[in-house]
Design a protein around this motif. Structure first.
Motif, PDB file in Angstrom:
ATOM      1  N   GLY A   1       0.732  -1.267  -0.071  1.00  0.00           N
ATOM      2  CA  GLY A   1       0.187   0.265   0.136  1.00  0.00           C
ATOM      3  C   GLY A   1       0.813   1.348  -0.047  1.00  0.00           C
ATOM      4  N   PHE A   2       2.201   1.302  -0.129  1.00  0.00           N
ATOM      5  CA  PHE A   2       3.123   2.303   0.437  1.00  0.00           C
ATOM      6  C   PHE A   2       3.321   2.657  -1.372  1.00  0.00           C
ATOM      7  CE2 PHE A   2       3.659   0.461   4.006  1.00  0.00           C
ATOM      8  CZ  PHE A   2       2.528   1.805   4.846  1.00  0.00           C
ATOM      9  N   LYS A   3       3.961   3.846  -1.349  1.00  0.00           N
ATOM     10  CA  LYS A   3       4.882   4.434  -2.645  1.00  0.00           C
ATOM     11  C   LYS A   3       6.350   4.324  -3.173  1.00  0.00           C
ATOM     12  CE  LYS A   3       4.203   6.314  -7.091  1.00  0.00           C
ATOM     13  NZ  LYS A   3       3.631   5.454  -8.681  1.00  0.00           N
ATOM     14  N   TYR A   4       6.529   3.603  -3.927  1.00  0.00           N
ATOM     15  CA  TYR A   4       8.129   4.240  -4.137  1.00  0.00           C
ATOM     16  C   TYR A   4       8.492   4.362  -5.108  1.00  0.00           C
ATOM     17  CZ  TYR A   4       7.488   0.582   0.040  1.00  0.00           C
ATOM     18  OH  TYR A   4       7.296  -0.538   0.737  1.00  0.00           O
ATOM     19  N   CYS A   5       9.299   5.258  -5.413  1.00  0.00           N
ATOM     20  CA  CYS A   5       9.802   5.559  -6.427  1.00  0.00           C
ATOM     21  C   CYS A   5      10.708   5.597  -6.971  1.00  0.00           C
ATOM     22  CB  CYS A   5      10.117   7.557  -6.155  1.00  0.00           C
ATOM     23  SG  CYS A   5       8.481   8.367  -5.698  1.00  0.00           S
ATOM     24  N   PHE A   6      11.890   5.833  -7.690  1.00  0.00           N
ATOM     25  CA  PHE A   6      13.235   5.551  -8.426  1.00  0.00           C
ATOM     26  C   PHE A   6      13.825   6.436  -7.929  1.00  0.00           C
ATOM     27  CE2 PHE A   6      16.603   6.259 -11.633  1.00  0.00           C
ATOM     28  CZ  PHE A   6      17.476   4.520 -11.565  1.00  0.00           C
TER      29      PHE A   6
ATOM     30  N   TYR B   1      22.427  -5.683 -14.019  1.00  0.00           N
ATOM     31  CA  TYR B   1      21.998  -4.118 -13.321  1.00  0.00           C
ATOM     32  C   TYR B   1      20.944  -4.159 -11.460  1.00  0.00           C
ATOM     33  CZ  TYR B   1      23.582  -1.781 -17.052  1.00  0.00           C
ATOM     34  OH  TYR B   1      23.695  -0.829 -18.560  1.00  0.00           O
ATOM     35  N   ARG B   2      21.093  -2.989 -11.187  1.00  0.00           N
ATOM     36  CA  ARG B   2      20.392  -3.023  -9.437  1.00  0.00           C
ATOM     37  C   ARG B   2      19.077  -1.911  -9.551  1.00  0.00           C
ATOM     38  NH1 ARG B   2      24.846  -5.456  -4.765  1.00  0.00           N
ATOM     39  NH2 ARG B   2      24.850  -7.310  -6.217  1.00  0.00           N
ATOM     40  N   TYR B   3      18.327  -1.360  -8.745  1.00  0.00           N
ATOM     41  CA  TYR B   3      17.396  -0.129  -8.780  1.00  0.00           C
ATOM     42  C   TYR B   3      17.508  -0.651  -7.528  1.00  0.00           C
ATOM     43  CZ  TYR B   3      17.676  -1.425 -14.288  1.00  0.00           C
ATOM     44  OH  TYR B   3      18.394  -1.623 -15.359  1.00  0.00           O
ATOM     45  N   SER B   4      17.330   0.581  -6.929  1.00  0.00           N
ATOM     46  CA  SER B   4      16.573   0.696  -5.600  1.00  0.00           C
ATOM     47  C   SER B   4      15.798   2.068  -6.112  1.00  0.00           C
ATOM     48  CB  SER B   4      17.944   1.517  -5.127  1.00  0.00           C
ATOM     49  OG  SER B   4      17.978   3.005  -5.201  1.00  0.00           O
ATOM     50  N   TYR B   5      14.830   1.822  -5.475  1.00  0.00           N
ATOM     51  CA  TYR B   5      13.877   2.614  -4.871  1.00  0.00           C
ATOM     52  C   TYR B   5      13.442   2.995  -3.571  1.00  0.00           C
ATOM     53  CZ  TYR B   5      11.931   0.881  -9.527  1.00  0.00           C
ATOM     54  OH  TYR B   5      12.046   1.222 -11.388  1.00  0.00           O
ATOM     55  N   THR B   6      12.991   3.785  -3.414  1.00  0.00           N
ATOM     56  CA  THR B   6      13.015   4.563  -2.188  1.00  0.00           C
ATOM     57  C   THR B   6      11.300   5.001  -1.928  1.00  0.00           C
ATOM     58  OG1 THR B   6      15.215   5.911  -2.507  1.00  0.00           O
ATOM     59  CG2 THR B   6      13.234   6.495  -0.203  1.00  0.00           C
ATOM     60  N   CYS B   7      11.268   4.845  -0.750  1.00  0.00           N
ATOM     61  CA  CYS B   7       9.219   4.750  -0.015  1.00  0.00           C
ATOM     62  C   CYS B   7       8.728   6.308  -0.048  1.00  0.00           C
ATOM     63  CB  CYS B   7       9.055   4.600   0.997  1.00  0.00           C
ATOM     64  SG  CYS B   7       7.622   5.197   1.897  1.00  0.00           S
ATOM     65  N   LEU B   8       8.524   7.031  -1.076  1.00  0.00           N
ATOM     66  CA  LEU B   8       7.631   8.412  -1.197  1.00  0.00           C
ATOM     67  C   LEU B   8       8.077   8.751   0.039  1.00  0.00           C
ATOM     68  CD1 LEU B   8       6.885  10.345  -3.242  1.00  0.00           C
ATOM     69  CD2 LEU B   8       4.324   9.597  -2.482  1.00  0.00           C
TER      70      LEU B   8
ATOM     71  N   PRO C   1       4.039  17.158   9.366  1.00  0.00           N
ATOM     72  CA  PRO C   1       5.599  16.114  10.577  1.00  0.00           C
ATOM     73  C   PRO C   1       6.427  15.423   9.464  1.00  0.00           C
ATOM     74  CG  PRO C   1       3.438  15.224  10.557  1.00  0.00           C
ATOM     75  CD  PRO C   1       3.262  16.204   9.711  1.00  0.00           C
ATOM     76  N   THR C   2       7.563  15.056  10.210  1.00  0.00           N
ATOM     77  CA  THR C   2       8.291  14.515   9.647  1.00  0.00           C
ATOM     78  C   THR C   2       8.681  13.384  10.291  1.00  0.00           C
ATOM     79  OG1 THR C   2      10.612  15.398   9.680  1.00  0.00           O
ATOM     80  CG2 THR C   2       9.023  15.832   7.778  1.00  0.00           C
ATOM     81  N   TYR C   3       8.992  11.916   9.183  1.00  0.00           N
ATOM     82  CA  TYR C   3       9.717  10.410  10.357  1.00  0.00           C
ATOM     83  C   TYR C   3      10.305  10.007   9.053  1.00  0.00           C
ATOM     84  CZ  TYR C   3       4.907  10.361   7.981  1.00  0.00           C
ATOM     85  OH  TYR C   3       3.856   9.991   7.526  1.00  0.00           O
ATOM     86  N   ASP C   4      10.918   9.093   9.236  1.00  0.00           N
ATOM     87  CA  ASP C   4      12.005   8.248   8.383  1.00  0.00           C
ATOM     88  C   ASP C   4      11.473   6.854   8.272  1.00  0.00           C
ATOM     89  OD1 ASP C   4      13.582   8.250   6.196  1.00  0.00           O
ATOM     90  OD2 ASP C   4      15.230   9.018   7.408  1.00  0.00           O
ATOM     91  N   CYS C   5      10.844   6.340   7.673  1.00  0.00           N
ATOM     92  CA  CYS C   5      10.361   4.658   7.067  1.00  0.00           C
ATOM     93  C   CYS C   5      11.356   3.996   6.767  1.00  0.00           C
ATOM     94  CB  CYS C   5       9.527   4.799   6.698  1.00  0.00           C
ATOM     95  SG  CYS C   5       9.946   5.104   4.955  1.00  0.00           S
ATOM     96  N   LYS C   6      12.544   4.921   6.815  1.00  0.00           N
ATOM     97  CA  LYS C   6      13.638   3.740   5.514  1.00  0.00           C
ATOM     98  C   LYS C   6      13.255   3.482   4.822  1.00  0.00           C
ATOM     99  CE  LYS C   6      16.074   5.628   8.075  1.00  0.00           C
ATOM    100  NZ  LYS C   6      16.369   6.696   7.204  1.00  0.00           N
ATOM    101  N   GLY C   7      12.058   3.370   3.976  1.00  0.00           N
ATOM    102  CA  GLY C   7      10.997   1.891   3.040  1.00  0.00           C
ATOM    103  C   GLY C   7      12.304   2.301   2.024  1.00  0.00           C
TER     104      GLY C   7
ATOM    105  N   LYS D   1      12.470  -2.909   2.115  1.00  0.00           N
ATOM    106  CA  LYS D   1      13.005  -2.632   3.968  1.00  0.00           C
ATOM    107  C   LYS D   1      11.924  -1.895   3.613  1.00  0.00           C
ATOM    108  CE  LYS D   1      18.006  -3.282   3.158  1.00  0.00           C
ATOM    109  NZ  LYS D   1      19.440  -2.144   2.989  1.00  0.00           N
ATOM    110  N   HIS D   2      11.116  -1.666   5.473  1.00  0.00           N
ATOM    111  CA  HIS D   2      10.107  -0.897   5.562  1.00  0.00           C
ATOM    112  C   HIS D   2       9.323  -0.699   6.669  1.00  0.00           C
ATOM    113  CE1 HIS D   2       6.488   1.545   4.452  1.00  0.00           C
ATOM    114  NE2 HIS D   2       7.941   2.101   3.584  1.00  0.00           N
ATOM    115  N   HIS D   3       9.658   0.249   7.438  1.00  0.00           N
ATOM    116  CA  HIS D   3       9.143   0.615   9.169  1.00  0.00           C
ATOM    117  C   HIS D   3       7.809   1.011   8.707  1.00  0.00           C
ATOM    118  CE1 HIS D   3      10.014   0.712  13.078  1.00  0.00           C
ATOM    119  NE2 HIS D   3       8.745   0.639  12.773  1.00  0.00           N
ATOM    120  N   ALA D   4       6.937   0.361   8.209  1.00  0.00           N
ATOM    121  CA  ALA D   4       5.547   1.082   7.702  1.00  0.00           C
ATOM    122  C   ALA D   4       4.840   1.740   9.095  1.00  0.00           C
ATOM    123  CB  ALA D   4       4.745   0.026   8.267  1.00  0.00           C
TER     124      ALA D   4
END
Length: 499
Positions: free
Chosen positions: A165-170, A182-189, A222-228, A246-249
């Motif tokens: 249910g989360f959104k990840y961006c390249f 190749y390796r691709y990493s996507y980060t939680c929005l 507010p900001t928080y870091d989910c490490k997604g 990896k994600h801390h929801a």
DNA sequence: ATTGAGCCTTCATCTTACGC
DNA sequence: GCGTAAGATGAAGGCTCAAT
């Protein structure tokens, strides 16, 4: 899971012996199976995530690696990705839009909705193209390999997005020499938004550019870091694809973040939220109390009393936003994005505190620690470091020293669920503050792995050398996230000083 | 039309630590 | 000891959208 037994290509066999794979920076669990299909992988991930969440507690940090076998078919997302089409507005019409206008479902909104639906269908049709892992990892032409593997990575990420249910961006991609893929990493929005909010906090407003001192920023989320993060690693050497999740929801999903249905009123902007009487920090607290939509999750249970010592106003209270002029003659048409205003020199703006320092200070006798923060009325204005209102997943180094969080850093401790989360086993080395485990000076100089053990790390113990660690986190670059809410105030002070 | 904030991408730089 | 791969992080820009 032993992928080393996977068949090797002829091409791979000709290559020199591959380096041993890096020890993972962040430990994650290898799900001990090679999945034959993406669906199997998703099922396993779902189970893993469910097991990582306990009722009435925050979800645990989920980090696992899964491997897809050569036979697994991967959906290809926009494989022929030429100049990409304009992305859809982020606030798409939702169900019920237009009802209040009594348009009976035949309104403009529904037309847009249909268009949106058609686009979605087209996307899904496009997605029906599949390639097997075997095909993907054995593409000879580098350019083609990159394109196809990227398309597959995007397809995998999209599947996982549907799952959690989360959104990840390249975020990044690079070629792995060892894996020959190749390796691709996507980060939680949300992680990215942290950065944006941070950046926006440093950027002077356009109004301030024209009128020094006019920089008044409203409250921000507010900001928080989910490490997604989702990493997709293609390997010709191992003839497989590895997916690291990896994600801390700790934040809302995309669906939950969707704006509430419109009634007869427009959406309230953040700046329209009740603004309380003082600094941006204080108004944020107010915002946190009054906006159930955006902030309740993070700040609802904040013990405001814990912040009171920090809330001495630095600026005159902003009671109401001054009416915006329709036209400012001094304004040049903005052709391009304005350059970011330089961050005030370090000697003029107090360095933001790291979480470690905040914890250290709060562990000190409270009267002195607070006195240090409270600006003396006789002093020239100096930014008072406020405790961070963003939150980070409990990390091992911090949690180890903060299972009983001291009172001055109470916001987290006031949450029952957070307490429960803290009481549960925490992932090692999670989060930005994993840099707490910085290598000692000797290991850093020797480029050797440092286990971070104190007072003497293993390497120094073996070498019989003196082991010293940097005393605090570095701030030689942009401030770390915990400075965000502090910085808003510092910035204001900076403009005050300039005047 | 303007503005600020958010969304998303790309690229550069820095850090860590493997392995010669 | 050190070159360098891996990957984490930061900076910046183009764009959209809601509010003004």
């Amino acid at each position: 899971m032993d992928t080393s037994t996977a068949p090797m290509t002829g091409q791979a066999q000709q290559q020199p012996r591959a380096r041993r794979p890096h020890r993972p920076r962040k430990d994650y669990t290898n799900l001990d199976t090679v999945f034959e299909s993406l669906d199997d992988l998703k099922t396993a991930l779902r189970q893993y995530m469910d097991n990582a969440t306990t009722p009435d507690a925050l979800p645990q940090y989920v980090s696992c690696a899964m491997t897809l076998s050569t036979n697994a078919a991967l959906p290809l997302k926009n494989p022929t990705d030429t100049p990409r089409s304009r992305r859809r507005p982020s606030y798409v019409p939702f169900e019920g839009f237009g009802d209040e206008l009594d348009l009976g479902g035949h309104d403009v909104g529904s037309v847009i909705d249909e268009q949106h639906q058609q686009e979605q269908e087209q996307e899904q049709e496009q997605q029906l193209e599949y390639k097997t892992v075997l095909e993907l990892v054995n593409i000879d032409q580098l350019k083609q390999r990159q394109i196809w593997q990227r398309a597959a990575a995007k397809g995998i990420v999209q599947q996982i997005q549907h799952l959690d249910g989360f959104k990840y961006c390249f975020n990044n991609n690079w070629s792995s020499k060892d894996d020959n893929g190749y390796r691709y990493s996507y980060t939680c929005l949300d992680s990215l938004e942290n950065k944006d909010r941070h950046a926006n906090g440093f950027r002077a407003t356009n109004a301030a550019t024209r009128r020094p001192g006019a920089n008044t920023r409203g409250v921000r989320k507010p900001t928080y870091d989910c490490k997604g993060q989702i990493a997709v690693k293609f390997s010709a050497m191992r003839q497989s694809v590895e997916v690291v999740y990896k994600h801390h929801a700790i934040h809302k999903t995309v669906a939950e973040r969707r704006p509430p249905p419109r009634k007869d009123s427009k959406r309230k902007s953040v700046t329209q939220q009740p603004v309380s009487e003082a600094t941006p920090d204080a108004s944020l607290l107010s915002f946190a109390d009054h906006d159930p939509h955006e902030s309740s999750f993070i700040l609802h249970d904040v013990d405001h009393s814990a912040f009171q010592p920090y809330l001495d106003p630095v600026e005159p209270p902003v009671t109401k936003k001054p009416p915006r002029k329709s036209k400012d003659s001094a304004t040049q048409p903005r052709s391009k994005r304005q350059k970011i205003q330089p961050v005030p020199p370090a000697d003029q703006v107090e360095r933001p505190l790291s979480l470690v320092e905040i914890l250290q200070q709060s562990m000190a006798p409270s009267d002195t620690s607070l006195a240090n923060h409270r600006p003396s009325p006789n002093q020239s204005p100096s930014p008072s470091p406020a405790p961070p209102l963003w939150q980070t997943p409990p990390s091992a180094p911090v949690a180890a020293s903060s299972n009983t969080l001291p009172g001055n850093y109470a916001p987290i401790a006031s949450r029952t669920s957070f307490n429960q989360a803290y009481s549960q086993p925490q992932p090692p080395d999670v989060g930005r503050f994993s840099k707490l485990a910085v290598p000692c000076f000797k290991c850093k100089a020797a480029h050797t792995q440092c286990d971070g053990l104190q007072p003497v790390c293993n390497s120094c113990q073996l070498r019989g050398t003196v082991c010293n660690y940097p005393s605090v986190l570095r701030f030689d670059k942009a401030p770390v996230p915990d400075s965000r809410w502090v910085q808003g105030r510092s910035e204001s002070v900076w403009f005050t000083i300039q005047r």
